[in-house]
Design an enzyme around this catalytic site. Structure first.
Site, PDB file in Angstrom:
ATOM      1  N   ARG A   1       0.837  -1.202   0.000  1.00  0.00           N
ATOM      2  CA  ARG A   1       0.000   0.000   0.000  1.00  0.00           C
ATOM      3  C   ARG A   1       0.869   1.249   0.000  1.00  0.00           C
ATOM      4  NH1 ARG A   1      -5.153  -1.847   3.798  1.00  0.00           N
ATOM      5  NH2 ARG A   1      -5.468  -3.793   2.631  1.00  0.00           N
TER       6      ARG A   1
ATOM      7  N   ARG B   1       1.405   1.546  10.312  1.00  0.00           N
ATOM      8  CA  ARG B   1       1.081   1.936   8.929  1.00  0.00           C
ATOM      9  C   ARG B   1       2.331   1.807   8.075  1.00  0.00           C
ATOM     10  NH1 ARG B   1      -3.349   4.547   7.173  1.00  0.00           N
ATOM     11  NH2 ARG B   1      -3.924   5.161   9.272  1.00  0.00           N
TER      12      ARG B   1
ATOM     13  N   GLU C   1      -7.562  -0.334  14.339  1.00  0.00           N
ATOM     14  CA  GLU C   1      -8.190  -1.243  13.391  1.00  0.00           C
ATOM     15  C   GLU C   1      -7.237  -2.368  12.993  1.00  0.00           C
ATOM     16  OE1 GLU C   1      -9.886   0.671   9.947  1.00  0.00           O
ATOM     17  OE2 GLU C   1      -9.709  -1.180   8.780  1.00  0.00           O
TER      18      GLU C   1
ATOM     19  N   SER D   1     -11.316  -5.972   8.841  1.00  0.00           N
ATOM     20  CA  SER D   1     -12.425  -5.312   8.176  1.00  0.00           C
ATOM     21  C   SER D   1     -13.206  -6.342   7.371  1.00  0.00           C
ATOM     22  CB  SER D   1     -11.872  -4.218   7.259  1.00  0.00           C
ATOM     23  OG  SER D   1     -12.927  -3.452   6.751  1.00  0.00           O
TER      24      SER D   1
ATOM     25  N   ARG E   1       0.899  -5.762  11.765  1.00  0.00           N
ATOM     26  CA  ARG E   1       0.072  -4.875  12.586  1.00  0.00           C
ATOM     27  C   ARG E   1      -0.460  -5.602  13.826  1.00  0.00           C
ATOM     28  NH1 ARG E   1      -4.733  -0.754  10.677  1.00  0.00           N
ATOM     29  NH2 ARG E   1      -2.970   0.313   9.689  1.00  0.00           N
TER      30      ARG E   1
END
Length: 471
Positions: free
Chosen positions: A294, A309, A393, A396, A438
Site C-alpha cells: 500500500r 502503517r 483497526e 475489516s 500490525r
RNA sequence: GGUGCGGUGGCUGAGUGGCCGAAAGCACUCGACUUGAAAUCGAGCAGGCCCGCAAGGGCCUCGGGGGUUCGAAUCCUCCCCGCACCGCCA
C-alpha cells in the site's frame, strides 16, 4: 458495478446511496440521460441493420449470379448492362449501411462515457447501516476482553506496571530494526528480526491453518502482481488508484502495466473472473496468505513510527463467493466475523466490533464491520508519560452483494452445468483473518510482562518451538 | 531474448467467404425402458443486449480493435493473451 437496469427502475435508491456515502460528485441523472440516448440509438440501429441483413440475404445469390454472368458476357454492351444492374442491386443495402454507421458512431461516443461513469457509482448501503459522515460515526457493537482485563481502566492499575509501546518492546527485545528497514526500502519500511520474525510467521500460520483446517476454507496462493482489469473488477479502481503501486511495463515496451495488490482479496476474487460456476460448487470458501502493498498516499505524517502503517505487510484473507441471496450473504458475513473473533479470543487480545457508518463504507460495500484491537501503547500520553491505550483497526469485514462479481463478470448457473438454469451474478464477501505485523502491536503490548518479556499465547507456541516467552 | 504454434460454446474439438451462433464427443436437464440404477434410446442445452404487458421479435459476440467484401469464425492488419522448444536464471 451496480446493475444499470436496477438504476433505471429505481434511481432514487442510488441517489440516496450516493448521499449517504458522501459521493456527491456522482451525476446519476447524466447516466440516465446517456442510457436513454444509447437505447434509442441502439433500437434504431438494430432495426435498420435487421433490414439491411434481410435484403442482403435476398440479394446475395442474385449478386453471385450476376457477377458470374459479367465474366462470361459476350460483348462490352452486355457487360455494361449487367454491371449497371449489379450496382443498382448493391445500392439499397449500401444506403442502409450508411445509416447504420451513423448510429454506430453515436453509440461509440456514448458507450465509453457511460461505462466509465457507471464504474464510479457506489453500491447503496443497506438500510440497517447507520447513516454517518466519517469513521467517527461508527457504532460499537460489542467488546470482548480476556478475564481480568478491562481497557476502560488503566493498564497500570490492572497489571501493576506501566506499559511500553510496541516500539519500545521491539527495540528492547530486538524484534525489529526500523533503521535498516528504512535504509533498504525507504520510509514506512521495517525489518523483523529474531523472535519478531518468528512471531510474525507463527501468527500468520496459526490464522491460516485455523481457516483451512477448522473452517474448511480452500487454501490457495494468488498473484500479488495483477492486471489493471483485476483492480477494476474488484472495485479498488478507479477510486483507490492512488493507493496502489503501479508497475509501468508498457513504458519499457513490455505487454502492459501491472499493479501490486493491497490485499489477497484481489487475487482470490480474480480466480473465477469471467467464469460461470456450477451452483453446486457454491459457496466457494477461499483463504490465502499474501504480501500486501500500500502506498499510503494521503496518510503523510500519520502513524509514521512503528509497525502500524507500513507499505508492505502480510495478510491472511478469507473470501466467500456465494449464491445471490441476501440472507445467505448476511449469514456468511456473521460467520466470517465469528471466525476472526474466535481467533482473537484465542490470542487473548481485547477487541471490539464496529458497525461502520455509511460515510465510512467506500464504494463497494453494502455493509462493513471493522474489528479494532486494544493497543495499550497507543493513544494520549499523560503527564507522567503513560499512554492511555487505544483501539486500532486490525480487521475489516465487507459484504458486497453482487457489486464485485458484476464487475468481474462472475456468475453461476442455477441447476446443473450448462443445464437449463439461469445464470446469476454471484455475491461476494471478504474479511481479514490476520494482518501482520500490525497484529503484533496488540500481541506484544497486551502480553508484555512486568519484567520486560512477552508471554506467547498458547495457540502460538507450537509454531514458536514451544517457547512460552519472548525475552 | 530467439524460434515456432495457437486462442471457437461448461469442457474437448471440427470448421478457409453465404447452406455457421457454429459439426461431433463429453458433461448437464427432461422423458422412455428398469423394482431401482447402469447401459441404451429420444428430446433439449452458449452468453449478453434491445423492443414488447405478454406471446414473441431483433441485434451483437468464434481473444480484442481496425480493415477488405453485397456478405467474414473463415481474408488483411495492429494489439493482447497462452503454449512448446532454445538461451539465461531464483
Amino acid at each position: 458495478m451496480i446493475d444499470l437496469k436496477s438504476l433505471r427502475e429505481n434511481p432514487q435508491r442510488y441517489k440516496d446511496g450516493c448521499l449517504k456515502k458522501g459521493f456527491t460528485a456522482i451525476d446519476l441523472d447524466r447516466i440516465l440521460r446517456l442510457d436513454e440516448q444509447r437505447r434509442k440509438a441502439l433500437t434504431e440501429m438494430e432495426s435498420l441493420r435487421a433490414e439491411q441483413k434481410r435484403i442482403e440475404k435476398d440479394l446475395g445469390p442474385q449478386i453471385g449470379k450476376l457477377q458470374g454472368a459479367i465474366k462470361k458476357a459476350a460483348g462490352d454492351d452486355e457487360r455494361a448492362t449487367l454491371t449497371a444492374e449489379l450496382d443498382a442491386m448493391k445500392a439499397r443495402p449500401a444506403a442502409l449501411k450508411a445509416q447504420v454507421t451513423s448510429f454506430e458512431q453515436v453509440l461509440q461516443e456514448i458507450d465509453p462515457q457511460l461505462h466509465a461513469l457507471l464504474l464510479e457509482v457506489p453500491l447503496p448501503p443497506d438500510a440497517d447501516v447507520p447513516v454517518g459522515a466519517s469513521a467517527d460515526d461508527n457504532v460499537e457493537i460489542r467488546r470482548w476482553n480476556p478475564p481480568g482485563f478491562d481497557p476502560a481502566k488503566s493498564f497500570e492499575a490492572q497489571r501493576g506496571f506501566r506499559p511500553k509501546s510496541h516500539i519500545e518492546i521491539v527495540r528492547d527485545l530486538g524484534l525489529a530494526d526500523f533503521e535498516r528497514g528504512v535504509k533498504i526500502g525507504g520510509t514506512r519500511h521495517y525489518v523483523l528480526t529474531g523472535d519478531g520474525m518468528r512471531l510474525h510467521q507463527a501468527v500468520l500460520r496459526y490464522a491460516f491453518d485455523t481457516m483451512a483446517n477448522a473452517h474448511g476454507f480452500t487454501p490457495v496462493s494468488v498473484p500479488v502482481i495483477v492486471r489493471e482489469e483485476m483492480m477494476v473488477g474488484t472495485g479498488f479502481f478507479p477510486a483507490g488508484r492512488e493507493q496502489a503501486y503501479h508497475i509501468e511495463e508498457s513504458k519499457r515496451g513490455g505487454g502492459h502495466d501491472m499493479f501490486l495488490t493491497g490485499t489477497g482479496e484481489v487475487g482470490l476474487m480474480g480466480l473465477y473472473q469471467g467464469e460461470i460456476i456450477d451452483e453446486s460448487r457454491l459457496p466457494l470458501k477461499l483463504v490465502t496468505l499474501s504480501t500486501c502493498f500500500r502506498r499510503e498516499a494521503g496518510a503523510a505524517g500519520k502513524d509514521t513510527a512503528g509497525l502500524y502503517r507500513i507499505h508492505q505487510f502480510d495478510k491472511v484473507e478469507q473470501v466467500v463467493i456465494c449464491r445471490a441471496d441476501e440472507q445467505e450473504s448476511r449469514r456468511w458475513h456473521k460467520d466470517m466475523i465469528g471466525f476472526v473473533e474466535s481467533i482473537l479470543r484465542s490470542l487473548e487480545i481485547p477487541h471490539r466490533l464496529l458497525q461502520c457508518c455509511t460515510g465510512d463504507l467506500g464504494p463497494k460495500n453494502a455493509d462493513m464491520i471493522d474489528i479494532e484491537s486494544w493497543m495499550p501503547g497507543r493513544g494520549e500520553v499523560d503527564a507522567s508519560g503513560a499512554p492511555s491505550g487505544a483501539y486500532g483497526e486490525t480487521h475489516s469485514a465487507s459484504r458486497l452483494y453482487d457489486y464485485q462479481c458484476r464487475r468481474l463478470n462472475m456468475r453461476y448457473r442455477a441447476g446443473g452445468d450448462s443445464g437449463k438454469g439461469e445464470t446469476h451474478v454471484c455475491h461476494s464477501l471478504n474479511n481479514t483473518v490476520i494482518a501482520s505485523p500490525r497484529v503484533l502491536i496488540p500481541l506484544l503490548e497486551n502480553h508484555q510482562t512486568r519484567d520486560g518479556r512477552v508471554r506467547i499465547p498458547e495457540v502460538l507456541r507450537p509454531a514458536m518451538n514451544g517457547q512460552e516467552f519472548i525475552g
